[in-house]
Motif scaffolding. Structure first.
Motif, mmCIF file in Angstrom:
data_model
loop_
_atom_site.group_PDB
_atom_site.id
_atom_site.type_symbol
_atom_site.label_atom_id
_atom_site.label_comp_id
_atom_site.label_asym_id
_atom_site.label_seq_id
_atom_site.Cartn_x
_atom_site.Cartn_y
_atom_site.Cartn_z
ATOM 1 N N VAL A 127 24.426 -5.744 14.259
ATOM 2 C CA VAL A 127 24.185 -5.357 12.865
ATOM 3 C C VAL A 127 22.754 -5.693 12.472
ATOM 4 O O VAL A 127 22.080 -4.906 11.795
ATOM 5 N N GLY A 128 22.263 -6.834 12.923
ATOM 6 C CA GLY A 128 20.884 -7.207 12.624
ATOM 7 C C GLY A 128 19.881 -6.212 13.176
ATOM 8 O O GLY A 128 18.950 -5.796 12.476
ATOM 9 N N TRP A 129 20.077 -5.825 14.429
ATOM 10 C CA TRP A 129 19.167 -4.845 15.029
ATOM 11 C C TRP A 129 19.272 -3.492 14.353
ATOM 12 O O TRP A 129 18.268 -2.776 14.232
ATOM 13 N N MET A 130 20.461 -3.135 13.909
ATOM 14 C CA MET A 130 20.631 -1.850 13.213
ATOM 15 C C MET A 130 19.852 -1.815 11.904
ATOM 16 O O MET A 130 19.471 -0.742 11.436
ATOM 17 N N ILE A 131 19.653 -2.972 11.311
ATOM 18 C CA ILE A 131 18.900 -3.036 10.058
ATOM 19 C C ILE A 131 17.405 -3.181 10.333
ATOM 20 O O ILE A 131 16.580 -2.544 9.688
ATOM 21 N N GLY A 177 9.944 2.171 9.724
ATOM 22 C CA GLY A 177 9.428 2.604 8.424
ATOM 23 C C GLY A 177 8.103 1.963 8.093
ATOM 24 O O GLY A 177 7.192 2.609 7.553
ATOM 25 N N ALA A 178 7.962 0.672 8.429
ATOM 26 C CA ALA A 178 6.691 -0.016 8.178
ATOM 27 C C ALA A 178 5.566 0.598 9.012
ATOM 28 O O ALA A 178 4.442 0.778 8.513
ATOM 29 N N MET A 179 5.854 0.920 10.261
ATOM 30 C CA MET A 179 4.821 1.500 11.122
ATOM 31 C C MET A 179 4.422 2.898 10.646
ATOM 32 O O MET A 179 3.230 3.222 10.595
ATOM 33 N N VAL A 180 5.398 3.706 10.286
ATOM 34 C CA VAL A 180 5.090 5.049 9.781
ATOM 35 C C VAL A 180 4.305 4.944 8.469
ATOM 36 O O VAL A 180 3.324 5.673 8.252
ATOM 37 N N GLY A 181 4.712 4.024 7.613
ATOM 38 C CA GLY A 181 4.007 3.832 6.345
ATOM 39 C C GLY A 181 2.565 3.396 6.534
ATOM 40 O O GLY A 181 1.666 3.847 5.814
ATOM 41 N N ARG A 182 2.320 2.506 7.510
ATOM 42 C CA ARG A 182 0.944 2.065 7.780
ATOM 43 C C ARG A 182 0.073 3.235 8.237
ATOM 44 O O ARG A 182 -1.073 3.379 7.816
ATOM 45 N N VAL A 183 0.633 4.072 9.105
ATOM 46 C CA VAL A 183 -0.132 5.229 9.580
ATOM 47 C C VAL A 183 -0.451 6.161 8.420
ATOM 48 O O VAL A 183 -1.585 6.633 8.271
ATOM 49 N N LEU A 184 0.539 6.419 7.561
ATOM 50 C CA LEU A 184 0.308 7.318 6.423
ATOM 51 C C LEU A 184 -0.681 6.717 5.430
ATOM 52 O O LEU A 184 -1.487 7.438 4.833
ATOM 53 N N ASP A 185 -0.639 5.396 5.231
ATOM 54 C CA ASP A 185 -1.600 4.749 4.340
ATOM 55 C C ASP A 185 -3.026 4.879 4.868
ATOM 56 O O ASP A 185 -3.971 5.023 4.093
ATOM 57 N N ARG A 186 -3.197 4.821 6.185
ATOM 58 C CA ARG A 186 -4.537 4.970 6.761
ATOM 59 C C ARG A 186 -5.017 6.412 6.686
ATOM 60 O O ARG A 186 -6.191 6.676 6.481
ATOM 61 N N ILE A 216 9.202 1.002 4.119
ATOM 62 C CA ILE A 216 9.968 -0.220 4.416
ATOM 63 C C ILE A 216 11.286 -0.184 3.646
ATOM 64 O O ILE A 216 12.353 -0.466 4.195
ATOM 65 N N PHE A 217 11.224 0.159 2.372
ATOM 66 C CA PHE A 217 12.439 0.233 1.561
ATOM 67 C C PHE A 217 13.377 1.319 2.084
ATOM 68 O O PHE A 217 14.592 1.102 2.189
ATOM 69 N N ALA A 218 12.819 2.479 2.435
ATOM 70 C CA ALA A 218 13.647 3.560 2.982
ATOM 71 C C ALA A 218 14.290 3.139 4.308
ATOM 72 O O ALA A 218 15.472 3.409 4.552
ATOM 73 N N GLY A 219 13.530 2.454 5.170
ATOM 74 C CA GLY A 219 14.077 1.971 6.436
ATOM 75 C C GLY A 219 15.164 0.936 6.227
ATOM 76 O O GLY A 219 16.173 0.923 6.939
ATOM 77 N N GLY A 246 18.877 1.497 7.480
ATOM 78 C CA GLY A 246 19.460 0.514 8.389
ATOM 79 C C GLY A 246 20.752 -0.073 7.842
ATOM 80 O O GLY A 246 21.728 -0.251 8.579
ATOM 81 N N CYS A 247 20.787 -0.377 6.555
ATOM 82 C CA CYS A 247 22.021 -0.892 5.951
ATOM 83 C C CYS A 247 23.128 0.153 5.999
ATOM 84 O O CYS A 247 24.290 -0.174 6.239
#
Length: 98
Positions: free
Chosen positions: A45-49, A56-65, A78-81, A85-86
């Motif tokens: 369950v932890g890994w699924m979250i 999401g954090a990695m995709v967001g960082r790329v889009l921010d750059r 991050i929030f969407a991920g 995940g939940c």
């Protein structure tokens, strides 16, 4: 003294007893799970979250750059991920309970 009226929406007592008896028999037939099963389930369950959250954090960082703007894509993804995940974890836990 008046008798309470019969509510057709309620399940009749024999049906309730039969359902509860079936649940009890099913629970008795299932073997007890070890502590390792519980720890493995918590890890899964932890890994699924965590995985959708990190993705999401990695995709967001790329889009921010690529497209800097007032809205932080990193926080949004991050929030969407986290939500995704939940939802995955919830679905998996529900399937395990069947």
């Amino acid at each position: 003294m008046t008798r309470p009226s019969h509510n057709p929406d309620k399940e009749p007592l024999p049906g309730i007893v039969a359902r509860k008896t079936d649940q009890h028999i099913k629970a008795q037939k299932q073997e007890k799970q070890s502590i390792y099963f519980g720890l493995g389930m918590i890890g899964t369950v932890g890994w699924m979250i965590v995985l959708p959250l990190v993705a999401g954090a990695m995709v967001g960082r790329v889009l921010d750059r690529l497209w800097p703007c007032a809205v932080s894509f990193t926080l949004t993804f991050i929030f969407a991920g986290l939500c995704l995940g939940c939802w995955f974890a919830w679905q998996w836990i529900n399937r395990q309970g069947e």
